[in-house]
Scaffold this motif. Structure first.
Motif, PDB file in Angstrom:
ATOM      1  N   GLN A  81       0.831  -1.199   0.000  1.00 35.61           N
ATOM      2  CA  GLN A  81       0.000   0.000   0.000  1.00 35.61           C
ATOM      3  C   GLN A  81       0.874   1.260   0.000  1.00 35.61           C
ATOM      4  OE1 GLN A  81      -2.492   0.504   3.456  1.00 35.61           O
ATOM      5  NE2 GLN A  81      -3.715   2.096   2.492  1.00 35.61           N
ATOM      6  N   ALA A  82       1.903   1.277   0.826  1.00 37.89           N
ATOM      7  CA  ALA A  82       2.782   2.446   0.900  1.00 37.89           C
ATOM      8  C   ALA A  82       3.523   2.668  -0.415  1.00 37.89           C
ATOM      9  CB  ALA A  82       3.773   2.283   2.059  1.00 37.89           C
ATOM     10  N   ILE A  83       3.991   1.601  -1.034  1.00 41.08           N
ATOM     11  CA  ILE A  83       4.694   1.737  -2.313  1.00 41.08           C
ATOM     12  C   ILE A  83       3.737   2.256  -3.388  1.00 41.08           C
ATOM     13  CG2 ILE A  83       5.806   0.446  -4.182  1.00 41.08           C
ATOM     14  CD1 ILE A  83       7.080  -1.312  -1.927  1.00 41.08           C
ATOM     15  N   ASN A  84       2.528   1.719  -3.418  1.00 36.76           N
ATOM     16  CA  ASN A  84       1.553   2.196  -4.400  1.00 36.76           C
ATOM     17  C   ASN A  84       1.211   3.666  -4.175  1.00 36.76           C
ATOM     18  OD1 ASN A  84       1.145  -0.026  -6.148  1.00 36.76           O
ATOM     19  ND2 ASN A  84      -0.068  -1.037  -4.580  1.00 36.76           N
ATOM     20  N   GLN A  85       1.071   4.081  -2.930  1.00 41.06           N
ATOM     21  CA  GLN A  85       0.813   5.492  -2.628  1.00 41.06           C
ATOM     22  C   GLN A  85       1.988   6.353  -3.078  1.00 41.06           C
ATOM     23  OE1 GLN A  85       0.011   5.336   1.593  1.00 41.06           O
ATOM     24  NE2 GLN A  85      -2.191   5.230   1.280  1.00 41.06           N
ATOM     25  N   ARG A  86       3.201   5.873  -2.848  1.00 42.22           N
ATOM     26  CA  ARG A  86       4.387   6.622  -3.264  1.00 42.22           C
ATOM     27  C   ARG A  86       4.426   6.772  -4.783  1.00 42.22           C
ATOM     28  NH1 ARG A  86       9.560   7.335  -4.660  1.00 42.22           N
ATOM     29  NH2 ARG A  86      10.925   8.361  -3.151  1.00 42.22           N
ATOM     30  N   LEU A  87       4.150   5.668  -5.484  1.00 43.31           N
ATOM     31  CA  LEU A  87       4.156   5.720  -6.945  1.00 43.31           C
ATOM     32  C   LEU A  87       3.125   6.711  -7.470  1.00 43.31           C
ATOM     33  CD1 LEU A  87       4.599   1.932  -7.768  1.00 43.31           C
ATOM     34  CD2 LEU A  87       6.304   3.745  -8.044  1.00 43.31           C
ATOM     35  N   ALA A  88       1.946   6.746  -6.865  1.00 39.28           N
ATOM     36  CA  ALA A  88       0.911   7.688  -7.291  1.00 39.28           C
ATOM     37  C   ALA A  88       1.340   9.129  -7.034  1.00 39.28           C
ATOM     38  CB  ALA A  88      -0.402   7.383  -6.570  1.00 39.28           C
ATOM     39  N   LEU A  89       1.931   9.387  -5.882  1.00 33.63           N
ATOM     40  CA  LEU A  89       2.403  10.746  -5.575  1.00 33.63           C
ATOM     41  C   LEU A  89       3.500  11.190  -6.529  1.00 33.63           C
ATOM     42  CD1 LEU A  89       2.501  10.588  -1.681  1.00 33.63           C
ATOM     43  CD2 LEU A  89       1.087  12.130  -3.060  1.00 33.63           C
ATOM     44  N   VAL A  90       4.423  10.290  -6.805  1.00 27.23           N
ATOM     45  CA  VAL A  90       5.526  10.636  -7.702  1.00 27.23           C
ATOM     46  C   VAL A  90       5.011  10.862  -9.117  1.00 27.23           C
ATOM     47  CG1 VAL A  90       7.683   9.799  -8.719  1.00 27.23           C
ATOM     48  CG2 VAL A  90       7.305   9.586  -6.262  1.00 27.23           C
ATOM     49  N   ALA A  91       3.993  10.117  -9.532  1.00 34.59           N
ATOM     50  CA  ALA A  91       3.403  10.349 -10.856  1.00 34.59           C
ATOM     51  C   ALA A  91       2.826  11.760 -10.938  1.00 34.59           C
ATOM     52  CB  ALA A  91       2.328   9.304 -11.148  1.00 34.59           C
ATOM     53  N   ARG A  92       2.175  12.191  -9.874  1.00 35.36           N
ATOM     54  CA  ARG A  92       1.649  13.562  -9.841  1.00 35.36           C
ATOM     55  C   ARG A  92       2.784  14.577  -9.888  1.00 35.36           C
ATOM     56  NH1 ARG A  92      -1.716  13.890  -4.695  1.00 35.36           N
ATOM     57  NH2 ARG A  92      -1.652  16.091  -5.216  1.00 35.36           N
ATOM     58  N   LEU A  93       3.853  14.304  -9.147  1.00 34.25           N
ATOM     59  CA  LEU A  93       5.014  15.196  -9.138  1.00 34.25           C
ATOM     60  C   LEU A  93       5.648  15.264 -10.525  1.00 34.25           C
ATOM     61  CD1 LEU A  93       7.133  16.953  -7.690  1.00 34.25           C
ATOM     62  CD2 LEU A  93       8.296  14.824  -7.040  1.00 34.25           C
ATOM     63  N   ARG A  94       5.766  14.100 -11.169  1.00 29.42           N
ATOM     64  CA  ARG A  94       6.345  14.045 -12.518  1.00 29.42           C
ATOM     65  C   ARG A  94       5.525  14.914 -13.479  1.00 29.42           C
ATOM     66  NH1 ARG A  94       8.403   9.056 -16.009  1.00 29.42           N
ATOM     67  NH2 ARG A  94       8.976   8.439 -13.915  1.00 29.42           N
ATOM     68  N   ASP A  95       4.197  14.758 -13.448  1.00 29.41           N
ATOM     69  CA  ASP A  95       3.330  15.553 -14.313  1.00 29.41           C
ATOM     70  C   ASP A  95       3.499  17.050 -14.047  1.00 29.41           C
ATOM     71  OD1 ASP A  95       2.365  13.213 -15.433  1.00 29.41           O
ATOM     72  OD2 ASP A  95       0.491  13.231 -14.263  1.00 29.41           O
ATOM     73  N   TYR A  96       3.544  17.412 -12.793  1.00 27.15           N
ATOM     74  CA  TYR A  96       3.700  18.816 -12.416  1.00 27.15           C
ATOM     75  C   TYR A  96       5.015  19.378 -12.956  1.00 27.15           C
ATOM     76  CZ  TYR A  96       3.898  22.995  -9.482  1.00 27.15           C
ATOM     77  OH  TYR A  96       3.988  24.290  -9.040  1.00 27.15           O
ATOM     78  N   LYS A  97       6.094  18.616 -12.757  1.00 24.58           N
ATOM     79  CA  LYS A  97       7.400  19.071 -13.218  1.00 24.58           C
ATOM     80  C   LYS A  97       7.455  19.148 -14.746  1.00 24.58           C
ATOM     81  CE  LYS A  97      11.022  17.928 -10.294  1.00 24.58           C
ATOM     82  NZ  LYS A  97      12.000  16.957  -9.737  1.00 24.58           N
ATOM     83  N   GLU A  98       6.894  18.154 -15.415  1.00 24.79           N
ATOM     84  CA  GLU A  98       6.891  18.164 -16.884  1.00 24.79           C
ATOM     85  C   GLU A  98       6.120  19.353 -17.424  1.00 24.79           C
ATOM     86  OE1 GLU A  98       5.477  14.350 -18.207  1.00 24.79           O
ATOM     87  OE2 GLU A  98       7.399  13.373 -17.808  1.00 24.79           O
ATOM     88  N   ASP A  99       4.995  19.676 -16.802  1.00 24.02           N
ATOM     89  CA  ASP A  99       4.201  20.831 -17.233  1.00 24.02           C
ATOM     90  C   ASP A  99       4.987  22.132 -17.133  1.00 24.02           C
ATOM     91  OD1 ASP A  99       2.023  19.225 -17.777  1.00 24.02           O
ATOM     92  OD2 ASP A  99       0.919  19.774 -15.943  1.00 24.02           O
ATOM     93  N   ARG A 100       5.959  22.163 -16.265  1.00 23.57           N
ATOM     94  CA  ARG A 100       6.743  23.371 -16.041  1.00 23.57           C
ATOM     95  C   ARG A 100       8.152  23.302 -16.637  1.00 23.57           C
ATOM     96  NH1 ARG A 100       2.763  22.643 -13.223  1.00 23.57           N
ATOM     97  NH2 ARG A 100       1.595  24.231 -12.111  1.00 23.57           N
ATOM     98  N   GLY A 101       8.413  22.225 -17.382  1.00 27.80           N
ATOM     99  CA  GLY A 101       9.710  22.082 -18.023  1.00 27.80           C
ATOM    100  C   GLY A 101      10.848  21.800 -17.055  1.00 27.80           C
ATOM    101  N   ILE A 102      10.527  21.197 -15.919  1.00 26.42           N
ATOM    102  CA  ILE A 102      11.537  20.881 -14.903  1.00 26.42           C
ATOM    103  C   ILE A 102      11.930  19.412 -15.051  1.00 26.42           C
ATOM    104  CG2 ILE A 102      12.002  20.755 -12.421  1.00 26.42           C
ATOM    105  CD1 ILE A 102       9.749  22.882 -12.075  1.00 26.42           C
ATOM    106  N   ALA A 103      13.224  19.139 -14.970  1.00 25.65           N
ATOM    107  CA  ALA A 103      13.695  17.753 -15.072  1.00 25.65           C
ATOM    108  C   ALA A 103      13.088  16.914 -13.955  1.00 25.65           C
ATOM    109  CB  ALA A 103      15.217  17.715 -14.990  1.00 25.65           C
ATOM    110  N   PHE A 104      12.680  15.711 -14.318  1.00 30.56           N
ATOM    111  CA  PHE A 104      12.045  14.832 -13.332  1.00 30.56           C
ATOM    112  C   PHE A 104      13.036  14.345 -12.290  1.00 30.56           C
ATOM    113  CE2 PHE A 104      10.763  10.359 -12.283  1.00 30.56           C
ATOM    114  CZ  PHE A 104       9.795  10.701 -11.353  1.00 30.56           C
ATOM    115  N   VAL A 105      14.168  13.828 -12.723  1.00 29.51           N
ATOM    116  CA  VAL A 105      15.152  13.263 -11.799  1.00 29.51           C
ATOM    117  C   VAL A 105      16.024  14.379 -11.245  1.00 29.51           C
ATOM    118  CG1 VAL A 105      17.117  11.682 -11.573  1.00 29.51           C
ATOM    119  CG2 VAL A 105      15.152  11.045 -12.992  1.00 29.51           C
ATOM    120  N   ASP A 106      16.137  14.389  -9.923  1.00 29.39           N
ATOM    121  CA  ASP A 106      16.957  15.373  -9.213  1.00 29.39           C
ATOM    122  C   ASP A 106      17.921  14.592  -8.322  1.00 29.39           C
ATOM    123  OD1 ASP A 106      18.053  17.262  -7.495  1.00 29.39           O
ATOM    124  OD2 ASP A 106      16.146  18.286  -7.124  1.00 29.39           O
ATOM    125  N   GLN A 107      19.137  14.383  -8.821  1.00 28.72           N
ATOM    126  CA  GLN A 107      20.094  13.533  -8.117  1.00 28.72           C
ATOM    127  C   GLN A 107      20.421  14.069  -6.725  1.00 28.72           C
ATOM    128  OE1 GLN A 107      21.134  10.440  -9.224  1.00 28.72           O
ATOM    129  NE2 GLN A 107      21.740  10.324  -7.086  1.00 28.72           N
TER     130      GLN A 107
END
Length: 92
Positions: free
Chosen positions: A30-56
């Motif tokens: 459940q926690a991993i699935n919640q994390r994946l869903a949150l990160v998908a939202r973060l990815r979409d947000y960053k892509e919409d703003r032209g921000i690189a997804f991966v931040d080392q």
């Protein structure tokens, strides 16, 4: 049902402990699935703003933070390995 080397009480204990293990496994999923869903939202947000997804630098910070928060018995090496797999899943 007891086996030849144990009593009924041992079998009940084993069953209870196994039930606790599977309950924790379900919580992990459940926690991993919640994390994946949150990160998908973060990815979409960053892509919409032209921000690189991966931040080392953020990943490095998260590894360090989680190592500091870990109270064991999971080793730092085990934490790094598991978290590395979680990050790999997230990036797919």
């Amino acid at each position: 049902m007891p086996n030849d080397t144990g009593s009924l009480a041992e079998d009940i204990t084993i069953r209870q402990m196994r039930d606790q293990v599977i309950d924790n496994d379900l919580k992990l999923i459940q926690a991993i699935n919640q994390r994946l869903a949150l990160v998908a939202r973060l990815r979409d947000y960053k892509e919409d703003r032209g921000i690189a997804f991966v931040d080392q630098s953020r990943e490095d910070w998260m590894h360090q933070y989680l190592r500091g928060a870990n109270r064991g018995p999971l080793s730092d090496e085990g934490l790094t390995e598991i978290y590395g797999h979680v990050l790999d899943l997230t990036k797919r």
